[in-house]
Design an enzyme around this catalytic site. Structure first.
Site, PDB file in Angstrom:
ATOM      1  N   ASP A 186     -32.703  -1.751   6.820  1.00  0.00           N
ATOM      2  CA  ASP A 186     -31.806  -1.960   5.682  1.00  0.00           C
ATOM      3  C   ASP A 186     -31.567  -3.455   5.523  1.00  0.00           C
ATOM      4  O   ASP A 186     -31.816  -4.244   6.435  1.00  0.00           O
ATOM      5  CB  ASP A 186     -30.469  -1.237   5.903  1.00  0.00           C
ATOM      6  N   SER A 187     -31.037  -3.829   4.382  1.00  0.00           N
ATOM      7  CA  SER A 187     -30.678  -5.225   4.119  1.00  0.00           C
ATOM      8  C   SER A 187     -29.353  -5.530   4.811  1.00  0.00           C
ATOM      9  O   SER A 187     -28.398  -5.981   4.180  1.00  0.00           O
ATOM     10  CB  SER A 187     -30.530  -5.451   2.618  1.00  0.00           C
ATOM     11  N   CYS A 214     -32.035   1.876   2.571  1.00  0.00           N
ATOM     12  CA  CYS A 214     -31.531   0.934   1.573  1.00  0.00           C
ATOM     13  C   CYS A 214     -31.934   1.471   0.209  1.00  0.00           C
ATOM     14  O   CYS A 214     -33.126   1.698  -0.038  1.00  0.00           O
ATOM     15  CB  CYS A 214     -32.154  -0.442   1.813  1.00  0.00           C
ATOM     16  N   GLU A 255     -20.836  -6.985   5.188  1.00  0.00           N
ATOM     17  CA  GLU A 255     -21.628  -7.738   6.177  1.00  0.00           C
ATOM     18  C   GLU A 255     -20.738  -8.696   6.975  1.00  0.00           C
ATOM     19  O   GLU A 255     -21.020  -8.994   8.139  1.00  0.00           O
ATOM     20  CB  GLU A 255     -22.729  -8.536   5.475  1.00  0.00           C
ATOM     21  N   CYS A 270     -25.228   2.867  -2.403  1.00  0.00           N
ATOM     22  CA  CYS A 270     -25.651   1.814  -1.474  1.00  0.00           C
ATOM     23  C   CYS A 270     -25.217   2.255  -0.089  1.00  0.00           C
ATOM     24  O   CYS A 270     -24.078   2.723   0.086  1.00  0.00           O
ATOM     25  CB  CYS A 270     -25.001   0.485  -1.850  1.00  0.00           C
ATOM     26  N   HIS A 276     -24.339   0.653   2.392  1.00  0.00           N
ATOM     27  CA  HIS A 276     -23.190  -0.092   2.927  1.00  0.00           C
ATOM     28  C   HIS A 276     -21.864   0.587   2.557  1.00  0.00           C
ATOM     29  O   HIS A 276     -20.884   0.503   3.307  1.00  0.00           O
ATOM     30  CB  HIS A 276     -23.155  -1.528   2.370  1.00  0.00           C
TER      31      HIS A 276
END
Length: 259
Positions: free
Chosen positions: A9-10, A72, A150, A182, A184
């Site tokens: 994933d990013s 992602c 993040e 997403c 996240h």
């Protein structure tokens, strides 16, 4: 020797998918790549997203992974067709859960909170067209949310302010389902539950992705036996502290790796 599941994933968001995979597949080991140095993918060009996805895939293949989960939404929508055509392992992708939202909604209005890279993709529009006939899909870019997650700011006031800014217009338009587009965003669930009325159903992809992973492993005779000791290895190319905070446990190894 058993081979692990690869996940990339990013950044740290895909660990929300990893948690569900671990829950449903407790005997499977995994290698996770958090490409936090390049997060978020959602604002990058399609070509950049493809090149990052290739880099991550090849690193996981070098770690002897037997299946790769593209954890992602943006990488799935922009790169998974290429990855499936060019690499000889199964790939599991993530896309916004439009279908379950369309089945659940009573108001016929569904909100999708996602990155620009996901919302502008061909796959997202094809999925919406296929499953949301007669449903109004209200799209909202979650600009800035990935960066806050993040940074570990899961309960910060600035995160709350941004969420309110994005959610209120969708509520005013009458949505009764909110799709988290997403990986996240599930880390914002405590805050979302506090902000949203009780009649709003929140839908993310984690459980469905884990089910699909299990099905594809079984189909390819790749499932581990019940006596396998699972090991979970995590790599980040940025500060590992947030990643450690999200997945830290005795059976998890979190390391910095320059990739």
């Amino acid at each position: 020797m058993s081979k692990p599941i690869g996940i990339f994933d990013s950044g740290v968001g895909g660990t929300s998918i990893w948690r569900e995979i671990r829950r449903q597949l407790p005997f499977e080991g995994s290698v996770y790549l958090a490409d936090s140095k390049n997060a978020p993918y959602g604002i990058k060009s399609k070509e950049d997203i493809l090149q990052l996805s290739i880099k991550n895939t090849e690193l996981l293949l070098n770690k002897d992974c037997k299946l790769i989960v593209v954890a992602c939404n943006t990488a799935t929508t922009n790169a998974i067709d290429y990855l499936r055509a060019n690499y000889n392992v199964p790939f599991i992708g993530i896309e916004p859960a439009i279908k379950p939202a369309a089945l659940r909604t009573k108001s016929k209005k569904v909100g999708v909170l996602a990155t620009k890279g996901t919302l502008s993709s061909r796959l997202f529009h094809n999925t919406s067209r296929m499953f949301a006939e007669g449903i109004e899909v209200i799209e909202q870019e979650g600009t800035g949310l990935v960066e806050l997650i993040e940074a570990g700011k899961l309960a910060a006031e600035e995160t709350k302010t941004l969420l309110v800014k994005y959610i209120d217009p969708m509520l005013q338009q009458g949505i009764d389902c909110l799709v988290l587009g997403c990986t996240h965003y599930p880390y914002l669930l405590p805050m979302l539950k506090e902000l949203l009325p009780q009649n709003i159903t929140i839908i993310d992809s984690g459980e469905a992705v884990a089910r699909q992973t299990k099905a594809v492993l079984a189909k390819n005779n790749l499932l581990e036996s019940a006596d396998n000791h699972s090991e979970y290895v995590f790599y980040s190319n940025s500060n590992v502290d947030v990643l450690k905070g999200l997945v830290g446990s005795p059976d998890s190894e979190v390391e910095y790796l320059d990739f």
